[in-house]
Design an enzyme around this catalytic site. Structure first.
Site, PDB file in Angstrom:
ATOM      1  N   ARG A  88      14.490  16.916  13.398  1.00 27.64           N
ATOM      2  CA  ARG A  88      13.490  15.871  13.213  1.00 27.64           C
ATOM      3  C   ARG A  88      12.477  16.218  12.126  1.00 27.64           C
ATOM      4  O   ARG A  88      11.579  15.447  11.851  1.00 27.64           O
ATOM      5  CB  ARG A  88      12.753  15.654  14.524  1.00 27.64           C
ATOM      6  CG  ARG A  88      12.862  14.207  15.018  1.00 27.64           C
ATOM      7  CD  ARG A  88      12.126  14.109  16.297  1.00 27.64           C
ATOM      8  NE  ARG A  88      11.961  12.799  16.814  1.00 27.64           N
ATOM      9  CZ  ARG A  88      12.738  12.254  17.739  1.00 27.64           C
ATOM     10  NH1 ARG A  88      13.806  12.872  18.168  1.00 27.64           N
ATOM     11  NH2 ARG A  88      12.434  11.073  18.226  1.00 27.64           N
ATOM     12  N   ARG A 158       9.306   3.510  29.718  1.00 28.73           N
ATOM     13  CA  ARG A 158       8.752   4.857  29.497  1.00 28.73           C
ATOM     14  C   ARG A 158       7.375   4.767  28.863  1.00 28.73           C
ATOM     15  O   ARG A 158       7.114   3.878  28.059  1.00 28.73           O
ATOM     16  CB  ARG A 158       9.675   5.641  28.547  1.00 28.73           C
ATOM     17  CG  ARG A 158      10.840   6.238  29.247  1.00 28.73           C
ATOM     18  CD  ARG A 158      11.813   7.007  28.372  1.00 28.73           C
ATOM     19  NE  ARG A 158      11.533   7.212  26.977  1.00 28.73           N
ATOM     20  CZ  ARG A 158      12.495   7.341  26.045  1.00 28.73           C
ATOM     21  NH1 ARG A 158      13.764   7.263  26.386  1.00 28.73           N
ATOM     22  NH2 ARG A 158      12.194   7.559  24.794  1.00 28.73           N
TER      23      ARG A 158
HETATM   24  P1  AMP Z   1      13.783  10.430  21.478  1.00 29.33           P
HETATM   25  O1  AMP Z   1      14.369  10.154  22.809  1.00 29.33           O
HETATM   26  O2  AMP Z   1      14.739  11.147  20.529  1.00 29.33           O
HETATM   27  O3  AMP Z   1      13.123   9.256  20.820  1.00 29.33           O
HETATM   28  O4  AMP Z   1      12.610  11.501  21.727  1.00 29.33           O
HETATM   29  C1  AMP Z   1      11.493  11.223  22.538  1.00 29.33           C
HETATM   30  C2  AMP Z   1      10.377  12.203  22.233  1.00 29.33           C
HETATM   31  O5  AMP Z   1      10.824  13.541  22.477  1.00 29.33           O
HETATM   32  C3  AMP Z   1       9.909  12.211  20.775  1.00 29.33           C
HETATM   33  O6  AMP Z   1       8.959  11.204  20.524  1.00 29.33           O
HETATM   34  C4  AMP Z   1       9.321  13.613  20.666  1.00 29.33           C
HETATM   35  O7  AMP Z   1       8.055  13.684  21.293  1.00 29.33           O
HETATM   36  C5  AMP Z   1      10.269  14.434  21.519  1.00 29.33           C
HETATM   37  N1  AMP Z   1      11.376  14.980  20.722  1.00 29.33           N
HETATM   38  C6  AMP Z   1      12.702  14.647  20.789  1.00 29.33           C
HETATM   39  N2  AMP Z   1      13.421  15.356  19.923  1.00 29.33           N
HETATM   40  C7  AMP Z   1      12.550  16.178  19.279  1.00 29.33           C
HETATM   41  C8  AMP Z   1      12.684  17.155  18.258  1.00 29.33           C
HETATM   42  N3  AMP Z   1      13.865  17.414  17.683  1.00 29.33           N
HETATM   43  N4  AMP Z   1      11.564  17.798  17.859  1.00 29.33           N
HETATM   44  C9  AMP Z   1      10.365  17.552  18.411  1.00 29.33           C
HETATM   45  N5  AMP Z   1      10.164  16.638  19.366  1.00 29.33           N
HETATM   46  C10 AMP Z   1      11.240  15.944  19.810  1.00 29.33           C
END
Ligand code: AMP
Length: 213
Positions: A88, A158
């Protein structure tokens, strides 16, 4: 086959990653799911992550590295995988290159979706608290109202899908994740796909990019 799927929050990465995982029989590895799982189990790592997620911020790299290093060592990843939500930022991309020690990614899919579409998508987005499956009340509804098709659990909105947090997540994407697009373009790995249409239409576009290789 080793694939990364990149895109802003709400671009449909998770949905497309699941379809790709089924089609090619490779595991779908979602850093967001791994983090949410750690939170629901109440682990130390989960406790550290929770605050960041609820504010729409990235969880510190070291926390994510701990989870991803473990996951990418598992046997089922030997024949490939699809990564959703990781890397990310550039530091995470470099870390991934180190973990894979020389094995390169085959393809990076960038799902392009305009910001106004993202905001609309989040308003109808619901998730299963138990298995994490994501639905959209109009685009991809469950068979029974507000109940997960996979596990029968009630669907929830969520905290990080509320509008104020979504706006923050979009900003974080622009500042930290978007530079990855140039990074992967440099290696000629990037394929941009229009993520705006119907789920199966987007999927068939991804498949045709995968066939081109
Ligand atoms: P997602 O389900 O991929 O949208 O992730 C939800 C949340 O998890 C994001 O908004 C971040 O706060 C955290 N997150 C997920 N993947 C990462 C990553 N690779 N690095 C840092 N935070 C992450």
């Amino acid at each position: 086959m080793r694939i990364i799927i990149l895109g802003p929050p709400g671009s449909g990465k998770g949905t497309q990653a699941k379809l790709i995982s089924q089609r090619f029989s490779i595991p779908h590895i979602s850093s967001g799911d791994l983090l949410r799982d750690a939170i629901s189990k109440g682990t130390e790592l989960g406790k550290k992550a929770r605050d960041y997620i609820e504010k729409g911020l990235l969880v510190p790299d070291e926390v994510v590295f701990g989870l991803m290093d473990e996951r990418l060592k598992e046997r089922d990843t030997m024949g490939g995988f699809i990564l959703d939500g990781f890397p990310r930022n550039l530091r995470q991309a470099h870390h991934l290159e180190k973990i894979l020690s020389g094995k390169s990614m085959d393809l990076v899919i960038y799902l392009d979706v305009p910001e106004e579409v993202i905001v609309e998508r989040f308003s109808g987005r619901r998730s299963c608290k138990k298995c994490g499956r994501v639905y959209h009340l109009k685009r991809n509804p469950p068979a029974k109202d507000e109940i997960c098709d996979s596990c029968g659990e009630k669907l929830i909105k969520r905290r990080d899908d509320e509008e104020d947090v979504v706006r923050k997540r979009i900003q974080v994407f622009k500042d930290q994740t978007q530079p990855l697009i140039a990074h992967y373009k440099k290696y000629r790995k990037l394929k941009k796909v229009n993520g705006k249409g119907e789920v199966l239409k987007v999927f068939s576009e991804i498949l045709s990019e995968l066939e081109k290789g």
